[in-house]
Design an enzyme around this catalytic site. Structure first.
Site, PDB file in Angstrom:
ATOM      1  N   ILE A  12       0.841  -1.204   0.000  1.00 18.92           N
ATOM      2  CA  ILE A  12       0.000   0.000   0.000  1.00 18.92           C
ATOM      3  C   ILE A  12       0.873   1.249   0.000  1.00 18.92           C
ATOM      4  O   ILE A  12       0.591   2.227  -0.705  1.00 18.92           O
ATOM      5  CB  ILE A  12      -0.972  -0.019   1.204  1.00 18.92           C
ATOM      6  CG1 ILE A  12      -1.904  -1.239   1.096  1.00 18.92           C
ATOM      7  CG2 ILE A  12      -1.798   1.266   1.254  1.00 18.92           C
ATOM      8  CD1 ILE A  12      -2.780  -1.482   2.320  1.00 18.92           C
ATOM      9  N   ILE A  60      10.744   2.118  12.700  1.00 13.73           N
ATOM     10  CA  ILE A  60       9.844   3.012  13.447  1.00 13.73           C
ATOM     11  C   ILE A  60      10.071   2.916  14.960  1.00 13.73           C
ATOM     12  O   ILE A  60       9.584   3.757  15.694  1.00 13.73           O
ATOM     13  CB  ILE A  60       8.342   2.756  13.123  1.00 13.73           C
ATOM     14  CG1 ILE A  60       7.947   1.298  13.370  1.00 13.73           C
ATOM     15  CG2 ILE A  60       8.012   3.191  11.704  1.00 13.73           C
ATOM     16  CD1 ILE A  60       6.442   1.068  13.339  1.00 13.73           C
ATOM     17  N   ALA A  81       4.087  -1.923   9.105  1.00 13.51           N
ATOM     18  CA  ALA A  81       3.492  -2.972   9.937  1.00 13.51           C
ATOM     19  C   ALA A  81       3.966  -4.341   9.477  1.00 13.51           C
ATOM     20  O   ALA A  81       4.423  -4.508   8.342  1.00 13.51           O
ATOM     21  CB  ALA A  81       1.962  -2.916   9.853  1.00 13.51           C
ATOM     22  N   THR A 126      -6.889  -1.654  10.016  1.00 12.96           N
ATOM     23  CA  THR A 126      -7.592  -2.684   9.247  1.00 12.96           C
ATOM     24  C   THR A 126      -8.979  -2.958   9.820  1.00 12.96           C
ATOM     25  O   THR A 126      -9.213  -2.768  11.017  1.00 12.96           O
ATOM     26  CB  THR A 126      -6.758  -3.984   9.269  1.00 12.96           C
ATOM     27  OG1 THR A 126      -7.558  -5.063   8.802  1.00 12.96           O
ATOM     28  CG2 THR A 126      -6.302  -4.348  10.679  1.00 12.96           C
ATOM     29  N   ASP A 127      -9.873  -3.464   8.969  1.00 16.36           N
ATOM     30  CA  ASP A 127     -11.204  -3.869   9.452  1.00 16.36           C
ATOM     31  C   ASP A 127     -11.125  -5.129  10.327  1.00 16.36           C
ATOM     32  O   ASP A 127     -12.086  -5.463  11.026  1.00 16.36           O
ATOM     33  CB  ASP A 127     -12.171  -4.098   8.277  1.00 16.36           C
ATOM     34  CG  ASP A 127     -11.736  -5.196   7.304  1.00 16.36           C
ATOM     35  OD1 ASP A 127     -10.606  -5.718   7.435  1.00 16.36           O
ATOM     36  OD2 ASP A 127     -12.532  -5.518   6.406  1.00 16.36           O
ATOM     37  N   GLU A 128      -9.955  -5.809  10.298  1.00 17.02           N
ATOM     38  CA  GLU A 128      -9.843  -7.068  11.046  1.00 17.02           C
ATOM     39  C   GLU A 128      -9.896  -6.841  12.555  1.00 17.02           C
ATOM     40  O   GLU A 128     -10.126  -7.778  13.319  1.00 17.02           O
ATOM     41  CB  GLU A 128      -8.572  -7.820  10.624  1.00 17.02           C
ATOM     42  CG  GLU A 128      -8.585  -8.081   9.124  1.00 17.02           C
ATOM     43  CD  GLU A 128      -7.503  -9.004   8.620  1.00 17.02           C
ATOM     44  OE1 GLU A 128      -7.036  -9.868   9.380  1.00 17.02           O
ATOM     45  OE2 GLU A 128      -7.135  -8.868   7.434  1.00 17.02           O
ATOM     46  N   TYR A 154      -2.380 -11.002  14.399  1.00 16.90           N
ATOM     47  CA  TYR A 154      -2.230  -9.778  13.586  1.00 16.90           C
ATOM     48  C   TYR A 154      -3.286  -8.752  13.960  1.00 16.90           C
ATOM     49  O   TYR A 154      -2.980  -7.589  14.256  1.00 16.90           O
ATOM     50  CB  TYR A 154      -2.335 -10.124  12.090  1.00 16.90           C
ATOM     51  CG  TYR A 154      -2.623  -8.922  11.205  1.00 16.90           C
ATOM     52  CD1 TYR A 154      -1.676  -7.902  11.055  1.00 16.90           C
ATOM     53  CD2 TYR A 154      -3.836  -8.795  10.528  1.00 16.90           C
ATOM     54  CE1 TYR A 154      -1.943  -6.789  10.253  1.00 16.90           C
ATOM     55  CE2 TYR A 154      -4.112  -7.694   9.726  1.00 16.90           C
ATOM     56  CZ  TYR A 154      -3.157  -6.693   9.593  1.00 16.90           C
ATOM     57  OH  TYR A 154      -3.425  -5.589   8.800  1.00 16.90           O
ATOM     58  N   ALA A 156      -5.092  -8.542  16.605  1.00 13.59           N
ATOM     59  CA  ALA A 156      -4.943  -8.074  17.984  1.00 13.59           C
ATOM     60  C   ALA A 156      -3.854  -7.007  18.075  1.00 13.59           C
ATOM     61  O   ALA A 156      -3.994  -6.016  18.802  1.00 13.59           O
ATOM     62  CB  ALA A 156      -4.621  -9.254  18.903  1.00 13.59           C
ATOM     63  N   LYS A 158      -2.930  -4.968  15.663  1.00  8.87           N
ATOM     64  CA  LYS A 158      -3.439  -3.728  15.043  1.00  8.87           C
ATOM     65  C   LYS A 158      -4.454  -3.055  15.977  1.00  8.87           C
ATOM     66  O   LYS A 158      -4.487  -1.831  16.091  1.00  8.87           O
ATOM     67  CB  LYS A 158      -4.071  -4.014  13.679  1.00  8.87           C
ATOM     68  CG  LYS A 158      -3.101  -4.447  12.594  1.00  8.87           C
ATOM     69  CD  LYS A 158      -2.062  -3.391  12.222  1.00  8.87           C
ATOM     70  CE  LYS A 158      -2.649  -2.215  11.470  1.00  8.87           C
ATOM     71  NZ  LYS A 158      -1.573  -1.324  10.927  1.00  8.87           N
ATOM     72  N   ASN A 183      -9.881  -5.540   2.788  1.00  5.73           N
ATOM     73  CA  ASN A 183      -8.798  -6.155   2.005  1.00  5.73           C
ATOM     74  C   ASN A 183      -8.521  -5.372   0.726  1.00  5.73           C
ATOM     75  O   ASN A 183      -9.429  -5.091  -0.041  1.00  5.73           O
ATOM     76  CB  ASN A 183      -9.176  -7.584   1.605  1.00  5.73           C
ATOM     77  CG  ASN A 183      -9.163  -8.526   2.779  1.00  5.73           C
ATOM     78  OD1 ASN A 183      -9.910  -8.344   3.735  1.00  5.73           O
ATOM     79  ND2 ASN A 183      -8.332  -9.548   2.713  1.00  5.73           N
ATOM     80  N   PRO A 278      -6.177 -21.659  11.188  1.00  3.97           N
ATOM     81  CA  PRO A 278      -6.740 -21.711  12.548  1.00  3.97           C
ATOM     82  C   PRO A 278      -7.420 -20.384  12.891  1.00  3.97           C
ATOM     83  O   PRO A 278      -6.869 -19.312  12.629  1.00  3.97           O
ATOM     84  CB  PRO A 278      -5.508 -21.911  13.446  1.00  3.97           C
ATOM     85  CG  PRO A 278      -4.416 -22.367  12.538  1.00  3.97           C
ATOM     86  CD  PRO A 278      -4.718 -21.842  11.170  1.00  3.97           C
TER      87      PRO A 278
END
Ligand code: NAD
Ligand code: TYD
Length: 342
Positions: A12, A60, A81, A126-128, A154, A156, A158, A183, A278
């Site tokens: 991105i 960073i 990230a 992220t939307d996750e 991942y 968690a 973010k 995504n 998983p």
């Protein structure tokens, strides 16, 4: 405006550099990137020696360097990230290091370099972080008020970074906005993610490893639409506000796979069903109403099949890019991830 971009050599980030500099405004970009496995300077080779762009190799988590660079710039767009769910399942620690500790270090550097809280900080998330929606409730979408409920390491990490940004806004008045995006797809995506993985496997004559029953749903957004949304938040977002970004383009993985196979001229024999991931989140779907109403952004480049066809064409036209990326350490990862799953 001079922007400090973190993670600009990734998927991105590199598209953001190209998009923002191409947008025509009075913009320049300092790109700070540690060049991890997914950071690739070749993603920006076509920029040449554009004097609006400067690359700095760094981490960073380096507080002094980050404060110095923020001091030179008017705004920060934070994308650096660890970004792949499957890798976070293999080993979550790099995700905590970069996504959590790295984000906090950037916030500390921002406060040191900008005690008056003048500089806008856009935290790209992220939307996750919202967890998973059920398949039998298509009416449910993630809004900015959906409780944070991450399910993978991942997600968690973010979510933790989002909370740290919110805490900095609340406690110190930092001038930050958060974006939670669905995504992305497009050129220069590391071929561990499903679309470039499947497309490049097929070009190489290999099967595509479809997880579980293939019914999991993702909301696909073209990366340029995401970049445009980030610019809108950077320029016009309200301090402390969260904006969801999505493509209104929900597809099950099996539908996505069939579309890729059809565009590339293959049949179902190229699908290799493999053991499920998983804790695999069932469905992500975004309500992007807020950013549309408040900032006037809507996705205009994400419609399928055209956008998918163009993305596939890019990977077909640029084999030198992904063949180099799919060599070396990538092979060891692929063997670890898929070797025993079939
Ligand atoms: P990517 O893995 O392609 O790129 C990440 C970049 O960050 C790489 O260039 C890497 O070198 C750099 N980086 C990693 N650790 C670093 C560190 N400690 N210091 C400096 N640089 C470091 O990821 P991407 O897909 O481009 O995602 C970018 C951002 O967007 C991430 O924050 C991700 O959570 C978010 N996001 C991605 C998607 C998606 O679909 N890809 C969707 C929503 C949000
Ligand atoms: P991915 O691109 O890893 O993004 P995310 O997990 O962040 O949504 O995966 C997208 C979907 O594709 C997800 O439901 C998992 C699935 N998938 C496969 O079926 N096979 C694969 O080899 C990969 C990498 C993903």
């Amino acid at each position: 405006m001079k922007i400090l971009l973190t993670g600009g050599c990734g998927f991105i980030g590199s598209n953001f550099v190209r998009f923002a500099l191409g947008a025509g405004g009075d913009l320049s970009i300092v790109n700070l990137d540690a060049l991890t496995y997914s950071g690739n300077p070749e993603n920006l080779a076509d920029l040449g020696d554009d004097n609006r762009y400067r690359f700095v190799k760094g981490d960073i988590r380096d507080l002094d360097l980050m404060a110095e660079l923020i001091g030179e710039c008017d705004a920060v767009v934070h994308m650096a990230a660890e970004s792949h769910v499957d890798r976070s399942i293999i080993d979550a620690r790099p995700f905590i290091q970069t996504n959590v500790l790295g984000t906090q270090t950037l916030l500390d550097a921002l406060r040191r370099a900008d005690p008056g809280n003048d500089k806008r900080f856009v935290h790209v998330s992220t939307d996750e972080v919202y967890g998973s929606l059920p398949l039998d409730r298509p009416d449910l979408l993630f809004t900015e008020d959906t409780p944070t409920d991450p399910k993978s390491p991942y997600a968690a990490s973010k979510a933790a970074s989002d909370f740290l940004v919110r805490a900095a806004v609340h406690t110190f008045g930092v001038n930050a906005c958060i974006t939670n995006c669905s995504n992305n797809f497009g050129p220069y995506q590391f071929p561990e993610k499903v679309i470039p993985l499947f497309v490049t496997n097929l070009i190489e004559g290999k099967k595509v490893p479809l997880y579980g029953d293939g019914l999991n749903v993702r909301d696909w957004l073209h990366v340029d639409d995401h970049c445009e949304a980030i610019l809108a938040v950077l320029e016009r977002g309200e301090r402390g506000r969260t904006y969801n970004i999505g493509g209104n383009n929900e597809r099950s993985n099996i539908d996505l796979t069939h579309q890729i196979l059809a565009i590339m001229g293959f049949g179902d024999e190229m699908i290799q069903p493999v053991k499920d991931r998983p804790g695999h989140d069932r469905r992500y779907a975004i309500d992007a109403g807020r950013i549309e109403r408040e900032l006037g952004w809507t996705p205009s480049r994400s419609a399928w099949p055209l956008a998918l066809r163009e993305t596939i064409a890019w990977y077909k036209d640029n084999p030198q890019w992904w063949r180099r990326v799919k060599s070396g350490a990538y092979r060891a990862y692929y063997e670890q991830q898929y070797g025993s799953k079939a």
